[in-house]
Design a protein around this motif. Structure first.
Motif, PDB file in Angstrom:
ATOM      1  N   MET A 270       2.805   5.523   6.527  1.00 62.24           N
ATOM      2  CA  MET A 270       3.302   4.183   7.108  1.00 62.24           C
ATOM      3  C   MET A 270       2.830   3.117   6.263  1.00 62.24           C
ATOM      4  SD  MET A 270       5.003   4.528  10.009  1.00 62.24           S
ATOM      5  CE  MET A 270       4.993   5.305  11.626  1.00 62.24           C
ATOM      6  N   ALA A 271       3.736   2.622   5.349  1.00 61.44           N
ATOM      7  CA  ALA A 271       3.443   1.512   4.336  1.00 61.44           C
ATOM      8  C   ALA A 271       4.553   0.614   4.258  1.00 61.44           C
ATOM      9  CB  ALA A 271       3.120   2.413   2.986  1.00 61.44           C
ATOM     10  N   GLN A 272       4.159  -0.438   3.525  1.00 57.87           N
ATOM     11  CA  GLN A 272       4.928  -1.534   3.141  1.00 57.87           C
ATOM     12  C   GLN A 272       5.065  -1.780   1.545  1.00 57.87           C
ATOM     13  OE1 GLN A 272       4.131  -5.195   5.569  1.00 57.87           O
ATOM     14  NE2 GLN A 272       5.228  -4.289   7.516  1.00 57.87           N
ATOM     15  N   ILE A 273       6.338  -2.260   1.267  1.00 56.92           N
ATOM     16  CA  ILE A 273       6.273  -2.837  -0.239  1.00 56.92           C
ATOM     17  C   ILE A 273       6.500  -4.254  -0.295  1.00 56.92           C
ATOM     18  CG2 ILE A 273       7.991  -2.513  -2.370  1.00 56.92           C
ATOM     19  CD1 ILE A 273       6.389  -0.105  -1.745  1.00 56.92           C
ATOM     20  N   CYS A 292      10.085  -2.502   1.807  1.00 59.48           N
ATOM     21  CA  CYS A 292      10.216  -1.557   2.972  1.00 59.48           C
ATOM     22  C   CYS A 292       9.147  -2.215   4.133  1.00 59.48           C
ATOM     23  CB  CYS A 292       9.072  -0.261   2.408  1.00 59.48           C
ATOM     24  SG  CYS A 292       8.826   0.825   4.100  1.00 59.48           S
ATOM     25  N   ALA A 293       9.377  -2.060   5.301  1.00 61.56           N
ATOM     26  CA  ALA A 293       8.837  -2.883   6.398  1.00 61.56           C
ATOM     27  C   ALA A 293       7.922  -1.804   7.265  1.00 61.56           C
ATOM     28  CB  ALA A 293       9.728  -3.459   7.273  1.00 61.56           C
ATOM     29  N   SER A 294       8.290  -0.588   6.955  1.00 60.42           N
ATOM     30  CA  SER A 294       7.727   0.562   7.606  1.00 60.42           C
ATOM     31  C   SER A 294       8.437   1.102   8.853  1.00 60.42           C
ATOM     32  CB  SER A 294       5.996   0.565   7.891  1.00 60.42           C
ATOM     33  OG  SER A 294       5.865  -0.001   8.924  1.00 60.42           O
ATOM     34  N   PRO A 295       8.430   2.259   9.165  1.00 56.55           N
ATOM     35  CA  PRO A 295       8.875   2.604  10.654  1.00 56.55           C
ATOM     36  C   PRO A 295       8.386   1.929  11.638  1.00 56.55           C
ATOM     37  CG  PRO A 295       8.610   4.607   9.362  1.00 56.55           C
ATOM     38  CD  PRO A 295       8.105   3.704   8.646  1.00 56.55           C
ATOM     39  N   GLY A 300      13.618  -1.099   9.502  1.00 52.31           N
ATOM     40  CA  GLY A 300      14.143  -0.660   8.101  1.00 52.31           C
ATOM     41  C   GLY A 300      15.651  -0.433   8.064  1.00 52.31           C
ATOM     42  N   THR A 301      16.328   0.164   8.908  1.00 56.26           N
ATOM     43  CA  THR A 301      17.780   0.237   8.934  1.00 56.26           C
ATOM     44  C   THR A 301      18.388  -1.215   8.747  1.00 56.26           C
ATOM     45  OG1 THR A 301      17.516   2.603   9.819  1.00 56.26           O
ATOM     46  CG2 THR A 301      19.592   1.241   9.875  1.00 56.26           C
ATOM     47  N   LEU A 336       9.682 -11.836   8.286  1.00 61.42           N
ATOM     48  CA  LEU A 336       9.459 -11.901   9.712  1.00 61.42           C
ATOM     49  C   LEU A 336       9.625 -10.332  10.214  1.00 61.42           C
ATOM     50  CD1 LEU A 336      11.684 -14.740  10.948  1.00 61.42           C
ATOM     51  CD2 LEU A 336       9.101 -14.489  11.411  1.00 61.42           C
ATOM     52  N   ASN A 337      10.658  -9.535   9.503  1.00 57.96           N
ATOM     53  CA  ASN A 337      10.495  -8.417   9.889  1.00 57.96           C
ATOM     54  C   ASN A 337       9.317  -7.376   9.563  1.00 57.96           C
ATOM     55  OD1 ASN A 337      13.481  -7.732  11.378  1.00 57.96           O
ATOM     56  ND2 ASN A 337      13.706  -9.157   9.848  1.00 57.96           N
ATOM     57  N   GLN A 338       8.958  -7.882   8.609  1.00 58.48           N
ATOM     58  CA  GLN A 338       7.729  -6.967   7.971  1.00 58.48           C
ATOM     59  C   GLN A 338       6.529  -7.173   9.059  1.00 58.48           C
ATOM     60  OE1 GLN A 338       7.086  -7.865   3.712  1.00 58.48           O
ATOM     61  NE2 GLN A 338       7.683  -5.816   3.439  1.00 58.48           N
ATOM     62  N   GLU A 339       6.554  -8.604   9.546  1.00 55.75           N
ATOM     63  CA  GLU A 339       5.390  -8.569  10.467  1.00 55.75           C
ATOM     64  C   GLU A 339       5.466  -8.154  11.628  1.00 55.75           C
ATOM     65  OE1 GLU A 339       5.882 -13.041  10.591  1.00 55.75           O
ATOM     66  OE2 GLU A 339       4.800 -13.492   8.660  1.00 55.75           O
TER      67      GLU A 339
END
Length: 365
Positions: A270-273, A292-295, A300-301, A336-339
Motif C-alpha cells: 500500500m503506497a502512494q506516488i 498512485c493513491a493506493s487501494p 485508483g481506477t 483530495l483522492n490521495q488524502e
C-alpha cells in the motif's frame, strides 16, 4: 507525426487510447504481460469517472457487470459473526449510492474493447527512451525501435516509463505501512454476492464472491514497514503472505492452500506516488504511475479514467502546453483522492469525503 505510445494495458491505458483516437491520434499500447491480466480486486467507478464511462459509451456495459453485493459480515477467529450489514461493504461503501463496483478484469475487458482501434502489443516493454524536440525514439525489449510524438506511462506503481524518464521510484514512493495480496479461489464458503472479513492484530483478510458465485476473490494483507522483495518473484511474495497471515484462524489454512494454487496472484505494498512533475519533455505519466493513491483510497481506477480523459482532451485541444494544463487540472483532484487513504488510518474515509473527492473536478475545459 501524430503518434502516441502508451505503456500499460490495464484500465488507464486503454481509456487514454480511446480518447486520443477520438482526437485524431494514432495510438500504440505496449503491455509487458502476454495477455490481458486476469483476476484483481473489485474496483469502483465514482463521480467524475462515471461521467467518463458514460461519455465513452461503456456505462451500460459497466452497470451490467456490477458486483451487485448484498452486504458484508465480520467474523472472529472461530467463525462467529460479530457484525453484519446490508447497507454497505468494505470494498464499495454504501450500497444505495450511484457508485459502480465492478471486478477489475471485467472493467479491463470493457475498456480494452472500447480501445480496439489502437495497436496493442502484448509481451513486450520499453527499455530506452531518447527524446528531442520533435519526438521520442523508443527501444523495446524485443529489440525493435520506433519513433513516437509522445510517450505516456500508464504502467502502474512500479512504472517502467517513470524509471526511465525520472529515475528510481524510491524518490517518489510513500509507503503506507501495509501490504495486500489478491487472488481467486473456489467458493468453498458458498458466498452469494457477499463479503466476509476477518482480522487479528496486524493481519487479516476479506473474501467475497465473484460474479456467478463459482469463485471468490481473497484479499489478504498485513501491516509492516518497507520490505525488500522481487516484484517479479511470485513465490517469494506468496511466502511473505504465508509468513504474516498463516497464524490467523477461521478459514486460513484453506485460503493459504488456495493461494499457492492460484494463477492470478497479485501482491504489492500500500503506497502512494508523489512527484513535483508528471512530465518531462514529450513523456508524461497517467494514473498510478504518476499519482498512485493506493487501494486504501478506493479511487485508483477513477483517477486513471479521469486522468486519461483530461490528458487526451488537452492534447487534442492544443499540444503546446498540454501536459502543463493536464497537471493543473488534475492536481487538486489527485490531492483530495490521495488524502482519502490517510484520513482514517485503519478504516475507510467518511462518505462525505469520498463524495467530495470523487466529484472535485470539471470534465469540461
Amino acid at each position: 507525426m501524430n503518434t502516441v505510445l502508451v505503456s500499460g494495458a490495464g484500465i488507464g491505458g486503454p481509456v487514454l487510447a480511446y480518447w486520443l483516437g477520438r482526437h485524431g491520434f494514432d495510438v500504440t499500447i505496449v503491455e509487458r504481460a502476454p495477455a490481458p491480466r486476469r483476476g484483481g480486486q473489485a474496483v469502483d467507478l465514482r463521480g467524475a469517472a462515471v461521467t467518463v464511462a458514460e461519455r465513452m459509451g461503456i456505462l451500460e456495459q459497466a452497470l451490467a457487470l456490477k458486483t451487485d453485493m448484498r452486504g458484508m459480515s465480520m467474523v472472529d477467529g472461530d467463525g462467529n459473526e460479530t457484525m453484519r450489514t446490508t447497507e454497505r461493504t468494505v470494498s464499495a461503501g454504501r450500497l444505495d449510492g450511484d457508485d459502480i463496483e465492478i471486478m477489475r478484469d471485467d472493467l479491463v475487458a470493457v475498456v480494452t474493447g472500447a480501445a480496439r482501434d489502437a495497436e496493442t502489443i502484448y509481451g513486450d516493454s520499453i527499455t530506452a527512451l531518447e527524446q528531442d524536440g520533435d519526438g521520442v525514439d523508443v527501444t523495446f525489449e524485443s529489440g525493435g525501435r520506433r519513433r513516437f510524438s509522445y510517450v505516456i506511462g500508464a504502467d502502474g506503481l512500479h512504472s517502467n516509463v517513470r524509471a526511465l524518464a525520472f529515475g528510481d521510484e524510491s524518490q517518489f514512493v510513500a509507503h503506507l505501512g501495509m501490504y495486500v495480496s489478491i487472488y481467486s479461489a473456489p467458493n468453498f464458503l458458498d458466498l452469494d454476492r457477499w463479503q466476509v472479513w476477518h482480522r487479528e492484530g496486524d493481519a487479516g483478510y476479506g473474501v467475497h464472491s465473484a460474479p456467478g458465485n463459482a469463485t471468490i476473490r481473497v484479499n489478504a494483507g498485513f501491516g509492516a514497514g518497507p520490505i525488500a522483495y522481487d516484484h517479479r518473484d511470485v513465490d517469494a511474495q506468496k511466502r511473505l503472505v504465508e509468513e504474516h497471515c498463516s497464524a490467523l484462524r477461521w478459514e486460513t489454512p484453506r485460503l493459504m492452500k488456495a493461494m499457492w494454487e492460484a494463477d492470478d496472484f497479485y501482491f504489492d505494498a500500500m503506497a502512494q506516488i508523489h512527484m513535483d512533475r508528471w512530465s518531462t519533455g514529450r513523456v508524461t505519466l497517467l494514473g498510478d504511475a504518476g499519482y498512485c493513491a493506493s487501494p486504501l483510497s478506493g479511487q485508483g481506477t477513477s483517477l486513471a479514467m479521469v486522468g486519461a480523459y483530461v490528458l487526451a482532451e488537452e492534447l487534442g485541444a492544443d499540444r503546446d502546453g498540454a501536459f502543463d494544463r493536464y497537471e493543473e487540472r488534475m492536481r487538486p483532484f489527485v490531492r483530495l483522492n490521495q488524502e482519502l487513504a490517510t484520513e482514517n488510518p485503519g478504516g475507510p474515509a467518511s462518505d462525505e469525503s469520498v463524495r467530495r473527492a470523487a466529484t472535485a473536478i470539471s470534465l469540461d475545459r
